[in-house]
Motif scaffolding. Structure first.
Motif, PDB file in Angstrom:
ATOM      1  N   ILE A 172       1.151  -0.920  -0.384  1.00  0.00           N
ATOM      2  CA  ILE A 172       1.473  -1.440   0.943  1.00  0.00           C
ATOM      3  C   ILE A 172       0.866  -0.520   1.996  1.00  0.00           C
ATOM      4  CG2 ILE A 172       3.637  -2.492   0.157  1.00  0.00           C
ATOM      5  CD1 ILE A 172       5.096  -0.120   1.569  1.00  0.00           C
ATOM      6  N   ALA A 173       0.771  -1.037   3.203  1.00  0.00           N
ATOM      7  CA  ALA A 173       0.320  -0.200   4.324  1.00  0.00           C
ATOM      8  C   ALA A 173       1.392   0.832   4.631  1.00  0.00           C
ATOM      9  CB  ALA A 173       0.054  -1.069   5.548  1.00  0.00           C
ATOM     10  N   ALA A 201      -3.992  11.971   3.285  1.00  0.00           N
ATOM     11  CA  ALA A 201      -5.263  12.184   3.977  1.00  0.00           C
ATOM     12  C   ALA A 201      -5.264  11.518   5.344  1.00  0.00           C
ATOM     13  CB  ALA A 201      -6.415  11.645   3.121  1.00  0.00           C
ATOM     14  N   ILE A 202      -4.709  10.318   5.400  1.00  0.00           N
ATOM     15  CA  ILE A 202      -4.638   9.595   6.679  1.00  0.00           C
ATOM     16  C   ILE A 202      -3.801  10.373   7.686  1.00  0.00           C
ATOM     17  CG2 ILE A 202      -3.750   7.497   7.791  1.00  0.00           C
ATOM     18  CD1 ILE A 202      -4.507   6.025   5.144  1.00  0.00           C
ATOM     19  N   THR A 203      -2.675  10.914   7.222  1.00  0.00           N
ATOM     20  CA  THR A 203      -1.815  11.728   8.100  1.00  0.00           C
ATOM     21  C   THR A 203      -2.578  12.929   8.637  1.00  0.00           C
ATOM     22  OG1 THR A 203       0.187  11.075   6.906  1.00  0.00           O
ATOM     23  CG2 THR A 203       0.309  13.100   8.204  1.00  0.00           C
ATOM     24  N   TRP A 204      -3.290  13.600   7.773  1.00  0.00           N
ATOM     25  CA  TRP A 204      -4.067  14.794   8.131  1.00  0.00           C
ATOM     26  C   TRP A 204      -5.127  14.442   9.178  1.00  0.00           C
ATOM     27  CZ3 TRP A 204      -6.945  17.984   3.748  1.00  0.00           C
ATOM     28  CH2 TRP A 204      -7.340  19.227   4.265  1.00  0.00           C
ATOM     29  N   ILE A 263      10.148  -0.539  -6.217  1.00  0.00           N
ATOM     30  CA  ILE A 263       9.100   0.381  -6.668  1.00  0.00           C
ATOM     31  C   ILE A 263       7.834   0.083  -5.881  1.00  0.00           C
ATOM     32  CG2 ILE A 263       7.698   1.125  -8.618  1.00  0.00           C
ATOM     33  CD1 ILE A 263      10.040   0.537 -10.447  1.00  0.00           C
ATOM     34  N   VAL A 264       7.468   1.015  -5.020  1.00  0.00           N
ATOM     35  CA  VAL A 264       6.329   0.855  -4.121  1.00  0.00           C
ATOM     36  C   VAL A 264       5.092   1.495  -4.733  1.00  0.00           C
ATOM     37  CG1 VAL A 264       5.433   1.389  -1.816  1.00  0.00           C
ATOM     38  CG2 VAL A 264       7.868   0.875  -2.121  1.00  0.00           C
ATOM     39  N   GLY A 265       3.956   0.842  -4.583  1.00  0.00           N
ATOM     40  CA  GLY A 265       2.703   1.458  -5.007  1.00  0.00           C
ATOM     41  C   GLY A 265       2.021   0.710  -6.132  1.00  0.00           C
ATOM     42  N   ASP A 266       0.869   1.238  -6.510  1.00  0.00           N
ATOM     43  CA  ASP A 266       0.054   0.626  -7.546  1.00  0.00           C
ATOM     44  C   ASP A 266      -0.419   1.713  -8.495  1.00  0.00           C
ATOM     45  OD1 ASP A 266      -1.279  -1.283  -8.960  1.00  0.00           O
ATOM     46  OD2 ASP A 266      -2.786  -1.712  -7.429  1.00  0.00           O
ATOM     47  N   GLY A 267      -0.962   1.315  -9.631  1.00  0.00           N
ATOM     48  CA  GLY A 267      -1.465   2.282 -10.584  1.00  0.00           C
ATOM     49  C   GLY A 267      -1.630   1.670 -11.952  1.00  0.00           C
ATOM     50  N   THR A 315       2.367   1.789   7.311  1.00  0.00           N
ATOM     51  CA  THR A 315       3.184   1.335   8.443  1.00  0.00           C
ATOM     52  C   THR A 315       4.377   0.493   7.983  1.00  0.00           C
ATOM     53  OG1 THR A 315       1.660  -0.538   8.673  1.00  0.00           O
ATOM     54  CG2 THR A 315       1.296   1.367  10.108  1.00  0.00           C
ATOM     55  N   GLU A 316       4.301  -0.064   6.776  1.00  0.00           N
ATOM     56  CA  GLU A 316       5.402  -0.878   6.249  1.00  0.00           C
ATOM     57  C   GLU A 316       6.468  -0.031   5.558  1.00  0.00           C
ATOM     58  OE1 GLU A 316       4.040  -4.124   3.796  1.00  0.00           O
ATOM     59  OE2 GLU A 316       2.148  -4.236   4.901  1.00  0.00           O
ATOM     60  N   LEU A 317       6.124   1.210   5.228  1.00  0.00           N
ATOM     61  CA  LEU A 317       7.018   2.041   4.431  1.00  0.00           C
ATOM     62  C   LEU A 317       8.324   2.420   5.129  1.00  0.00           C
ATOM     63  CD1 LEU A 317       7.478   3.515   1.773  1.00  0.00           C
ATOM     64  CD2 LEU A 317       6.156   5.433   2.682  1.00  0.00           C
ATOM     65  N   PRO A 318       8.323   2.799   6.420  1.00  0.00           N
ATOM     66  CA  PRO A 318       9.588   3.209   7.047  1.00  0.00           C
ATOM     67  C   PRO A 318      10.702   2.167   6.914  1.00  0.00           C
ATOM     68  CG  PRO A 318       7.757   3.802   8.462  1.00  0.00           C
ATOM     69  CD  PRO A 318       7.184   2.989   7.339  1.00  0.00           C
ATOM     70  N   LYS A 319      10.387   0.907   7.093  1.00  0.00           N
ATOM     71  CA  LYS A 319      11.412  -0.143   7.006  1.00  0.00           C
ATOM     72  C   LYS A 319      12.013  -0.209   5.603  1.00  0.00           C
ATOM     73  CE  LYS A 319      12.231  -5.040   8.121  1.00  0.00           C
ATOM     74  NZ  LYS A 319      12.751  -5.502   6.815  1.00  0.00           N
ATOM     75  N   LEU A 320      11.162  -0.104   4.577  1.00  0.00           N
ATOM     76  CA  LEU A 320      11.660  -0.133   3.204  1.00  0.00           C
ATOM     77  C   LEU A 320      12.564   1.069   2.923  1.00  0.00           C
ATOM     78  CD1 LEU A 320       8.487  -1.275   1.206  1.00  0.00           C
ATOM     79  CD2 LEU A 320      10.521  -2.629   1.752  1.00  0.00           C
ATOM     80  N   LEU A 321      12.183   2.234   3.448  1.00  0.00           N
ATOM     81  CA  LEU A 321      13.017   3.430   3.272  1.00  0.00           C
ATOM     82  C   LEU A 321      14.349   3.284   4.002  1.00  0.00           C
ATOM     83  CD1 LEU A 321      10.294   6.203   3.658  1.00  0.00           C
ATOM     84  CD2 LEU A 321      11.565   5.687   1.572  1.00  0.00           C
ATOM     85  N   GLN A 322      14.300   2.720   5.195  1.00  0.00           N
ATOM     86  CA  GLN A 322      15.519   2.548   5.989  1.00  0.00           C
ATOM     87  C   GLN A 322      16.469   1.519   5.389  1.00  0.00           C
ATOM     88  OE1 GLN A 322      13.545   1.675   9.645  1.00  0.00           O
ATOM     89  NE2 GLN A 322      13.048   3.816  10.064  1.00  0.00           N
ATOM     90  N   GLU A 323      15.966   0.676   4.496  1.00  0.00           N
ATOM     91  CA  GLU A 323      16.796  -0.313   3.812  1.00  0.00           C
ATOM     92  C   GLU A 323      17.313   0.222   2.476  1.00  0.00           C
ATOM     93  OE1 GLU A 323      14.100  -3.564   3.509  1.00  0.00           O
ATOM     94  OE2 GLU A 323      14.448  -4.284   5.557  1.00  0.00           O
TER      95      GLU A 323
END
Length: 352
Positions: free
Chosen positions: A235-236, A16-19, A206-210, A238-246
């Motif tokens: 997480i925000a 939704a934020i992206t949209w 493992i990113v996220g909550d639930g 904005t923090e996700l790209p770094k985790l993916l790149q690692e």
């Protein structure tokens, strides 16, 4: 003067934020939001949410009277899409979020959801299908396909850069789906327990909550892999790209899927995707060509596919290279959100 858009949906979600951000950036729109406040995380809250839904229209109409939006957009054709259709605002754009949005498949409310969805489809001026797999159910439901725009929102390639730093000598895997049963994190943890038994080194983020968070933490301990599994919580974005790149592996095992922005983000950042073998994933992943497909709930097969791909680093590197090119050419946020924004202006101008 900026045009106002009323967004009906869960405004905290990354999709939704992206949209909304894309509409503000490329369409010069002002976005107003409204969403249901009650979570659907247990049976008591689900009943409360139904009551909230029943009285939602009056609240939305009060907001419309105050803000006077030029257009209403909504995610999900069975809930917020229906509310958009009832709002009295034109034009209306609704987005199908899942392969059908009729979920769970054995729900007793399914006949009612079908009626609600068909009403929303009929009233909508524009229907978003974020990928081709979503159009199949629309065609079955005899939706006017001239109103359907088949186009993903896209990935911001400036944020999700191809700067992968993961060392190829070790499996650095990441999962970025909500911790809900339909995403089958249990299958993923069991597969990594197999790797651990075979002496294959790995780290699993493992990113996220639930609702499954505590149960999954307990399972990781039971499987004796807790020291290699990191649960980040929510997480925000904005923090996700770094985790993916690692990370050099992206794992996702949902039992149903529409179009996964999480998959696109991982592909953009050079993660090698191993995902469940379902229509929504087969739209983008060809087995052992640009990723791997695994049967739902088959932890042993997932472990085998992880081992195969880990033992073929050259293949993985070439797949990651091709995936980045594909994302740049077909899932570019800047290009796609400009198309969507222009379409909204056309709809608004046609009404004005």
């Amino acid at each position: 003067m900026k045009k106002k858009i009323l967004f009906l949906g869960e405004s905290y979600r990354a999709d939704a934020i992206t949209w909304m951000n894309g509409l503000e950036e490329f369409g010069d729109f002002e976005i107003i939001t409204w969403e249901l406040k009650t979570p659907s995380d247990n049976s008591k809250n689900r009943i409360k949410r139904v009551w909230e839904f029943l009285f939602a229209i009056s609240k939305i109409k009060s907001l419309i009277k105050l803000e006077k939006p030029n257009m209403v957009i909504a995610e999900r054709t069975t809930s917020y899409g229906f509310l958009a259709a009832m709002s009295g605002i034109k034009p209306i754009a609704i987005a199908q979020q899942g392969r059908t949005d009729l979920w769970p498949e054995k729900s007793i409310s399914l006949p009612l959801k079908k009626i609600i969805q068909n009403y929303a489809f009929t009233k909508a001026d524009l229907i978003h299908a974020w990928g081709p797999v979503m159009t199949e159910s629309m065609i079955e439901n005899k939706v006017d396909m001239s109103k359907v725009l088949v186009l993903p929102k896209g990935i911001d390639l400036n944020k999700f850069e191809n700067k992968n730093t993961a060392t190829p000598e070790k499996i650095h895997a990441i999962v970025t789906r909500s911790l809900l049963t339909e995403y089958r994190h249990v299958t993923i943890l069991k597969s990594f327990a197999v790797l651990n038994e075979k002496g294959i080194d790995f780290s699993l983020t493992i990113v996220g909550d639930g609702s499954q968070l505590n149960a999954l933490k307990d399972l990781a301990k039971e499987l004796q892999i807790a020291n290699k599994v990191k649960f980040t919580g929510r997480i925000a974005n904005t923090e996700l790209p770094k985790l993916l790149q690692e990370s050099n592996f992206y794992i996702s095992m949902p039992i149903t899927e529409g179009v996964s922005a999480s998959l696109f983000e991982a592909m953009a950042c050079g993660c090698y995707p191993i995902v469940s073998d379902i229509p929504g994933n087969r739209s983008w992943i060809n087995h052992r060509q640009n990723g791997q497909l695994v049967t739902i709930d088959n932890d042993k097969q997932l472990a085998e596919e992880l081992i195969w791909s880990f033992n073929n680093p050259e293949y993985r590197r070439e797949a990651a290279r091709k995936n980045r090119i594909f994302i740049e050419e077909h899932v570019n946020y800047n290009t796609h959100m400009k198309i969507i924004s222009d379409k909204y202006h056309q709809l608004i101008n046609a009404i004005d």
